[in-house]
Motif scaffolding. Structure first.
Motif: not given
Length: 225
Positions: A23, A27, A45, A49, A164, A181, A188
């Protein structure tokens, strides 16, 4: 064959770490290569994922169930598919290894290992999005387990890929992911102060999905095509 607790925890740990490395790492890579085009960066991204989720669930699902997500573990604990003790250990491992995965991504891209995100993700639309995203994820898992268990890796990967894009929050749908995150000031990231509301929405969405799935799957168990 029943797996030992240590093997299950290892599977949860390495799976969650690789998920977060994907992730955050994708990103960083996507933002670097997209030349300022946020849509292109998000697409990169997203694809990474979704693809990684399919791989991780396929190879680690038979060992630990491939939760990689505290609310998924919560749902299966409520269903009594995993003990309270084991579920608590799963959650601890998921959170710790999510953070390790973020740090791994930072190291791979020669960034400062320890960071704190400045990216604001707040407001009713974001919170609703996290509730919807998590509801959909948990419902996808439960319904697909009943309909076609072998398809769960693909269903989850495809769902997250779609989520997403159709949610304003870009579908975190995972408290461990959200916490980790917050420690990455990258594409991200999420501001630490925005984390509690995200997690509250995720827990609410997962519990609603459990309730709806319990009614829906029970009511359709005797229905024939």
């Amino acid at each position: 064959m029943s797996q030992s607790l240590s093997r299950r925890l290892f599977a949860e740990g390495i799976g969650t770490a690789l998920l977060l490395a994907t992730v955050v790492g994708s990103g960083i890579m996507a933002e670097t290569l997209a030349g300022g085009n946020i849509a292109v960066a998000l697409l990169g991204n997203t694809l990474a994922t979704g693809a990684m989720l399919m791989v991780l669930i396929t190879m680690l699902g038979p060992v630990s169930g491939a939760h990689f997500n505290p609310v998924v573990t919560l749902v299966f604990a409520i269903k009594r598919d995993i003990s309270v003790r084991d579920s608590a250990l799963y959650v601890v491992v998921q959170i710790i290894c999510a953070v390790l995965g973020v740090w791994l991504a930072h190291a791979m891209f020669d960034q400062a290992i320890v960071q704190s995100s400045m990216k604001i993700r707040s407001g009713s639309g974001q919170w609703l999005s996290e509730g919807v995203a998590t509801f959909g994820l948990v419902f996808t898992i439960l319904a697909t387990l009943k309909a076609r268990e072998s398809f769960v890796p693909v269903a989850v990967g495809l769902y997250i890929t779609a989520a997403y894009w159709f949610t304003a929050s870009t579908s975190f749908a995972n408290p461990a992911v959200t916490i980790a995150r917050s420690l990455s000031d990258t594409f991200a990231g999420i501001r630490p102060s925005d984390v509690p509301a995200f997690i509250a929405a995720q827990v609410a969405g997962s519990l609603l999905a459990l309730a709806v799935a319990g009614w829906f799957l029970h009511s359709t168990k005797d229905v024939k095509a």
